[in-house]
Design a protein around this motif. Structure first.
Motif, PDB file in Angstrom:
ATOM      1  N   LYS A  17     -46.214 -15.354 -39.936  1.00 49.18           N
ATOM      2  CA  LYS A  17     -46.906 -14.311 -40.678  1.00 49.18           C
ATOM      3  C   LYS A  17     -46.711 -12.962 -39.985  1.00 49.18           C
ATOM      4  N   GLN A  18     -46.862 -11.909 -40.743  1.00 51.58           N
ATOM      5  CA  GLN A  18     -46.821 -10.577 -40.152  1.00 51.58           C
ATOM      6  C   GLN A  18     -47.898 -10.468 -39.087  1.00 51.58           C
ATOM      7  N   GLY A  19     -47.521  -9.991 -37.916  1.00 48.96           N
ATOM      8  CA  GLY A  19     -48.471  -9.887 -36.811  1.00 48.96           C
ATOM      9  C   GLY A  19     -48.383 -11.020 -35.820  1.00 48.96           C
ATOM     10  N   ASP A  20     -47.709 -12.126 -36.186  1.00 47.18           N
ATOM     11  CA  ASP A  20     -47.464 -13.204 -35.226  1.00 47.18           C
ATOM     12  C   ASP A  20     -46.411 -12.723 -34.236  1.00 47.18           C
ATOM     13  N   LYS A  21     -46.736 -12.731 -32.976  1.00 50.59           N
ATOM     14  CA  LYS A  21     -45.770 -12.218 -32.003  1.00 50.59           C
ATOM     15  C   LYS A  21     -45.617 -13.168 -30.827  1.00 50.59           C
ATOM     16  N   THR A  22     -44.570 -12.940 -30.079  1.00 45.77           N
ATOM     17  CA  THR A  22     -44.292 -13.753 -28.912  1.00 45.77           C
ATOM     18  C   THR A  22     -43.768 -12.851 -27.804  1.00 45.77           C
ATOM     19  N   GLY A  23     -43.673 -13.417 -26.597  1.00 46.66           N
ATOM     20  CA  GLY A  23     -43.125 -12.677 -25.471  1.00 46.66           C
ATOM     21  C   GLY A  23     -41.617 -12.883 -25.403  1.00 46.66           C
ATOM     22  N   VAL A  64     -46.401  -4.921 -12.392  1.00 48.39           N
ATOM     23  CA  VAL A  64     -45.872  -3.813 -13.163  1.00 48.39           C
ATOM     24  C   VAL A  64     -47.009  -2.912 -13.617  1.00 48.39           C
ATOM     25  N   ASP A  65     -46.833  -1.601 -13.487  1.00 51.16           N
ATOM     26  CA  ASP A  65     -47.840  -0.667 -13.992  1.00 51.16           C
ATOM     27  C   ASP A  65     -47.230   0.186 -15.102  1.00 51.16           C
ATOM     28  N   ILE A  66     -48.072   0.897 -15.797  1.00 42.71           N
ATOM     29  CA  ILE A  66     -47.613   1.620 -16.991  1.00 42.71           C
ATOM     30  C   ILE A  66     -46.676   2.773 -16.659  1.00 42.71           C
ATOM     31  N   GLN A  88     -38.110  -2.259 -25.807  1.00 47.91           N
ATOM     32  CA  GLN A  88     -38.211  -1.428 -24.614  1.00 47.91           C
ATOM     33  C   GLN A  88     -39.321  -2.014 -23.758  1.00 47.91           C
ATOM     34  N   VAL A  89     -38.936  -2.466 -22.562  1.00 50.00           N
ATOM     35  CA  VAL A  89     -39.874  -3.165 -21.688  1.00 50.00           C
ATOM     36  C   VAL A  89     -39.840  -2.560 -20.286  1.00 50.00           C
ATOM     37  N   GLN A  90     -40.660  -3.086 -19.416  1.00 54.40           N
ATOM     38  CA  GLN A  90     -40.811  -2.514 -18.080  1.00 54.40           C
ATOM     39  C   GLN A  90     -39.959  -3.242 -17.051  1.00 54.40           C
ATOM     40  N   VAL A 135     -37.334  -7.938 -15.956  1.00 57.18           N
ATOM     41  CA  VAL A 135     -38.141  -7.073 -16.812  1.00 57.18           C
ATOM     42  C   VAL A 135     -39.401  -7.809 -17.260  1.00 57.18           C
ATOM     43  N   TYR A 136     -40.379  -7.024 -17.704  1.00 54.36           N
ATOM     44  CA  TYR A 136     -41.706  -7.545 -18.067  1.00 54.36           C
ATOM     45  C   TYR A 136     -42.106  -7.027 -19.435  1.00 54.36           C
ATOM     46  N   ILE A 137     -42.648  -7.909 -20.268  1.00 56.18           N
ATOM     47  CA  ILE A 137     -43.118  -7.507 -21.587  1.00 56.18           C
ATOM     48  C   ILE A 137     -44.637  -7.367 -21.558  1.00 56.18           C
ATOM     49  N   SER A 138     -45.120  -6.172 -21.768  1.00 48.71           N
ATOM     50  CA  SER A 138     -46.560  -5.904 -21.694  1.00 48.71           C
ATOM     51  C   SER A 138     -47.219  -6.163 -23.043  1.00 48.71           C
ATOM     52  N   ASN A 139     -48.542  -6.175 -23.044  1.00 46.81           N
ATOM     53  CA  ASN A 139     -49.302  -6.541 -24.237  1.00 46.81           C
ATOM     54  C   ASN A 139     -49.045  -5.619 -25.423  1.00 46.81           C
ATOM     55  N   ASP A 140     -48.662  -4.391 -25.140  1.00 45.09           N
ATOM     56  CA  ASP A 140     -48.508  -3.432 -26.235  1.00 45.09           C
ATOM     57  C   ASP A 140     -47.144  -3.508 -26.924  1.00 45.09           C
ATOM     58  N   VAL A 141     -46.259  -4.376 -26.427  1.00 43.86           N
ATOM     59  CA  VAL A 141     -44.949  -4.535 -27.059  1.00 43.86           C
ATOM     60  C   VAL A 141     -45.061  -5.553 -28.193  1.00 43.86           C
ATOM     61  N   GLU A 142     -44.594  -5.171 -29.362  1.00 43.33           N
ATOM     62  CA  GLU A 142     -44.689  -6.041 -30.536  1.00 43.33           C
ATOM     63  C   GLU A 142     -43.339  -6.715 -30.788  1.00 43.33           C
ATOM     64  N   ARG A 143     -43.268  -7.993 -30.487  1.00 44.05           N
ATOM     65  CA  ARG A 143     -42.066  -8.766 -30.834  1.00 44.05           C
ATOM     66  C   ARG A 143     -42.446  -9.758 -31.927  1.00 44.05           C
ATOM     67  N   GLN A 144     -42.178  -9.386 -33.130  1.00 42.73           N
ATOM     68  CA  GLN A 144     -42.572 -10.157 -34.307  1.00 42.73           C
ATOM     69  C   GLN A 144     -41.777 -11.463 -34.400  1.00 42.73           C
ATOM     70  N   CYS A 145     -42.489 -12.566 -34.666  1.00 44.86           N
ATOM     71  CA  CYS A 145     -41.821 -13.840 -34.916  1.00 44.86           C
ATOM     72  C   CYS A 145     -41.115 -13.790 -36.270  1.00 44.86           C
ATOM     73  N   ASN A 146     -40.160 -14.671 -36.444  1.00 44.27           N
ATOM     74  CA  ASN A 146     -39.360 -14.734 -37.664  1.00 44.27           C
ATOM     75  C   ASN A 146     -40.259 -14.912 -38.888  1.00 44.27           C
ATOM     76  N   LEU A 147     -40.227 -13.942 -39.781  1.00 44.12           N
ATOM     77  CA  LEU A 147     -41.117 -13.954 -40.943  1.00 44.12           C
ATOM     78  C   LEU A 147     -40.776 -15.053 -41.950  1.00 44.12           C
ATOM     79  N   GLU A 148     -39.642 -15.703 -41.766  1.00 44.36           N
ATOM     80  CA  GLU A 148     -39.330 -16.852 -42.620  1.00 44.36           C
ATOM     81  C   GLU A 148     -40.279 -18.012 -42.349  1.00 44.36           C
ATOM     82  N   TYR A 149     -40.804 -18.053 -41.112  1.00 42.34           N
ATOM     83  CA  TYR A 149     -41.682 -19.148 -40.715  1.00 42.34           C
ATOM     84  C   TYR A 149     -43.049 -18.676 -40.228  1.00 42.34           C
TER      85      TYR A 149
END
Length: 267
Positions: free
Chosen positions: A140-146, A84-86, A101-103, A124-138
């Protein structure tokens, strides 16, 4: 004192397709490199898994050193997925409560997968610039996953599986539970209480026990449900709050490389 080591590492390049056993892996912002970066969605953008499409287990994935993904299954020619390219097409998708929004992969890839699964779908593909935040109940802000269900990694001990299999008429393999990190050298279900630890000196946190859906009932060699085990047996001694638990969701606090044989040290 028992020495706990990493005895297995697995990535699942495409969510719900067959996994890949690896000897080592770099950790990037989303977890093990290449893990669940691709996902199948309907034409409306809703994610598809083995929960409703068990035959997804029969599609194998392979990655070369450059990250080229190739799909294969019995009765079809192997299919290399175009990197996948940009500038590629974007698509809005839904995974659980998250809208992203992914590729998109190529039309050729979509046709190959649609033919195997017998549904109209897209890869579809999730690139590094996509921010999928993990559940803040468990998390921290900035913890992300694919495209993992909720957290970057899942960890299970061999001893936990041995405990389960001792209760089953027909033992099951670890791959039914689709862990990323397998450990050994601890008591059964010791991972339940591993809130802070290091692997290869990389700090990690066990943040939430993994409540299990029916996916472990899928026979990965047949691509179909194999009764209700092992969930029925697990429910007899691993059920609380109305859910059945097996494995620990893990978030890494640093980047680096982990490999089979690395020691896990609780901190």
């Amino acid at each position: 004192m028992k020495k706990i080591i990493v005895s297995g590492l697995f990535i699942y390049p495409v969510k719900s397709f067959a996994g890949v056993s690896i000897q080592s892996s770099d950790l990037d912002d989303m977890g093990l490199k290449y893990d669940r970066r691709w996902m199948v969605v309907t034409t409306e953008g809703k994610f598809v898994t083995q929960r409703t499409m068990p035959k997804m287990a029969l599609i194998k994935t392979a990655l070369d050193e450059g990250g080229q993904l190739t799909l294969s299954t019995q009765g079809k020619s192997d299919h290399p997925v175009a990197l996948v390219d940009i500038d590629s097409k974007k698509m809005d998708v839904i995974i659980w409560r998250d809208k992203l929004q992914v590729q998109k992969a190529s039309d050729e890839t979509d046709l190959w997968i649609s033919d195997v699964l017998e549904i109209d779908c897209h890869l579809v593909y999730i690139s590094n610039d996509v921010e999928r935040q993990c559940n803040l109940e468990y998390a921290k802000q900035g913890d992300k996953t694919g495209f993992a269900d909720a957290y970057p990694m899942l960890m299970v001990s061999e001893e936990s599986l041995e405990d389960l299999n001792a209760r089953l008429d027909k033992p099951v393999e670890m791959r039914r539970f689709r862990p990323n990190i397998v450990i050994k050298g601890c008591d059964a279900f010791a991972e339940d209480k591993m809130e802070a630890f290091k692997i290869a000196d990389i700090a990690m946190n066990g943040v939430k026990l993994c409540d299990r859906c029916p996916m472990p009932t899928v026979d990965p060699d047949k691509g179909e449900r194999d009764g209700q085990e092992p969930i029925i047996t697990l429910a007899k001694y691993r059920k609380w709050d109305g859910k059945v638990y097996f494995g620990m969701n893990v978030i890494h606090r640093e980047l680096g490389e982990i490999k089979i044989g690395d020691e896990l040290v609780e901190t």
